[in-house]
Design a protein around this motif. Structure first.
Motif: not given
Length: 553
Positions: A241-248, A513-519
């Protein structure tokens, strides 16, 4: 019927359907009281009205079921009524298939068969029923007006008055579409209602579209299909979910969208007031929605994220909450929701920036299907909303951001996202070399392979590994490689060379995730705006009344 004109030549009658309807209805004069069929004589009425081979559309979408009428239909004598051609958007109840085993019906056109998907697959293999086609919702509704015009419609409503006017309440759904297609082509409309009253809160369907009403012995079945308990959302789903919000959503400025049903999208909904707030995205994304009133949306509504929601149907327990939020939902003067499955499907196809859904299998080019070996689930509305509608002409930032070629004549595209974990429960891979649907096509005698969303419509795929930005692929090989990079140790991902990832990142084809600054360590359940259903009730100010099976306090 032919009649003779003044010159003695035979000429065609143009009222054959109307004349046939009048004859059928006249046969019920000793059963009905005005337009009311007594509850205990409904089976007799159906045996009198139905003619062998009739096209019968039976309301049974994925929430609201004309359950009294479907049970009654299964009780008719197959020696009197048989060979029916059934048209149902959703095969949801056992008697929907019992009528084929009993010989009452023989052919079926449908859209979705989730609860009965295993049984219907077996019945096809056994030759018990014949499939016309597996449709999308809009496709099936459209054919009701073209080449699948019903002879009989069996639908459900909350209330009727003595004149047949109908009140459908928050679960209007597909009822008006079915009734209109039948009534205006001289078919017979029978409506089961929970109550017959003198006055209605509002009129959703006028009485002159309705031929008969019958008071059901029990209220029609209604499922809480879109409710997800936050307790069951995993940290893996939170990460996705975090990736979808940040990356899309953030990257493409997605302002209007549809969420499919599932825990992955429920996680996104519960992350908006927390993670989305941290990113400063409120007022920038996720403002306009086409979806059912998901309880997991309540925190985002209450914290000011959402401007409006148009709904396919209702949701059990959400009635009071929806009535109290008319600025957000489409409600009548009586305060109840006016849902409309057909129009919301249109909105989900043309009016939103993004569709995000899930599936059971994806091949190496991102073709996907929920039709697998031994399981014929069908599609529902996913193909309507999960494709790029080339007829779209209005522009939004997200649509324009999908342009990959500039020129005097160029167009954007809709974001179509598949969000899946690489493996299903039972250690079954989602990513496969070949879809089971190819074999099902041969076994079921279908003309084409039942693909849910075609790969060339898919713009993004999200897994626990990362995001594949497929819309940026310049070739089928690039598309396959990007998908393999986030497919894990599945048949598609197992042979991927990780040394290629850096080049794929530079080309904008994948992101981890790391590319999207998500830990990954930040993907904790504490990030959800509600940890359980009780928290959602609290967010709603006590207006949300969850069904008993979701109460754990």
């Amino acid at each position: 019927m032919n009649i003779t004109n003044k010159t003695g030549q035979s000429r065609r009658s143009w009222t054959t359907r109307r004349d046939e309807k009048a004859i059928r209805i006249s046969k019920l004069s000793n059963i009905t009281k005005g337009r009311i069929i007594p509850t205990d004589r409904i089976v007799e009425a159906l045996e009198t009205l139905l003619i062998n081979g009739d096209r019968v559309v039976l309301e049974g979408n994925n929430q609201k079921q004309a359950s009294f009428l479907s049970t009654s239909l299964a009780q008719v004598n197959a020696d009197k009524v048989n060979g029916l051609h059934m048209i149902m958007s959703s095969i949801s109840r056992p008697e929907h298939l019992d009528i084929f085993e009993q010989g009452i019906a023989e052919k079926l056109d449908f859209s979705y068969a989730g609860p009965q998907s295993l049984r219907i697959a077996q019945m096809i293999e056994d030759g018990t029923l014949k499939i016309g086609e597996i449709h999308t919702y809009l496709e099936l509704y459209g054919r009701l007006f073209i080449d699948l015009i019903p002879n009989i419609a069996l639908v459900a409503a909350d209330k009727a008055d003595q004149n047949g006017n109908l009140y459908t309440g928050p679960n209007t759904e597909e009822t008006p579409t079915i009734v209109e297609a039948t009534a205006f082509k001289d078919g017979i409309v029978i409506v089961q209602v929970n109550e017959i009253t003198d006055t209605l809160p509002r009129v959703d369907i006028p009485g002159d579209w309705v031929d008969f009403i019958v008071k059901a012995d029990n209220a029609y079945q209604l499922e809480a299909l879109f409710t997800r308990d936050p307790r069951h959302i995993t940290e893996l789903q939170i990460l996705m979910g975090m990736m979808a919000i940040r990356g899309i959503y953030e990257r493409h400025n997605v302002q209007s969208l549809n969420h499919g049903i599932g825990y992955n999208t429920a996680a996104i909904e519960l992350l908006l007031p927390t993670y989305g707030e941290q990113l400063g995205l409120k007022g920038k994304i996720c403002k306009h929605w086409a979806l059912n009133p998901h309880p997991t949306l309540i925190p985002a509504i209450e914290s000011g994220w959402i401007e409006n929601i148009h709904c396919f149907g209702g949701e059990v327990g959400m009635e009071k909450y929806v009535a109290a939020r008319p600025d957000v939902f489409f409600t009548g003067k009586d305060g109840s929701l006016r849902s409309n499955r057909a129009m919301c499907q249109v909105a989900g196809q043309y009016a939103v920036d993004l569709f995000i859904g899930s599936t059971l299998q994806i091949d190496g080019l991102a073709n996907s299907s929920t039709v697998t070996s031994g399981r014929l689930s069908g599609f529902g509305g996913a193909p309507n909303m999960g494709h790029n509608p080339r007829g779209r002409r209005h522009s939004t930032p997200a649509w324009l951001d999908m342009m990959t070629v500039e020129g005097d004549i160029s167009m954007g595209r809709k974001l179509v996202v598949q969000m899946v974990e690489t493996y299903q429960s039972g250690n079954t891979p989602v990513f496969v070399e070949s879809l089971d649907a190819i074999d099902v096509r041969k076994e079921a005698g279908l003309s084409t392979t039942p693909v849910m969303v075609y790969g060339d419509d898919v713009t993004h795929v999200v897994t626990e590994e990362g995001i594949a930005y497929l819309y940026r692929a310049q070739s089928l090989e690039e598309r396959r490689e990007a998908l393999a990079a986030i497919a894990g140790v599945t048949p598609i991902g197992i042979d991927h060379n990780p040394e290629r990832n850096e080049k794929l990142k530079q080309a904008g084809l994948i992101a981890f995730p790391e590319d999207l600054e998500i830990r990954r360590t930040d993907a904790k359940r504490s990030l959800l705006a509600a940890q359980n259903v009780e928290d959602i009730v609290e967010w709603s100010g006590g207006l949300y009344n969850p069904p008993a099976k979701f109460r754990n306090w």
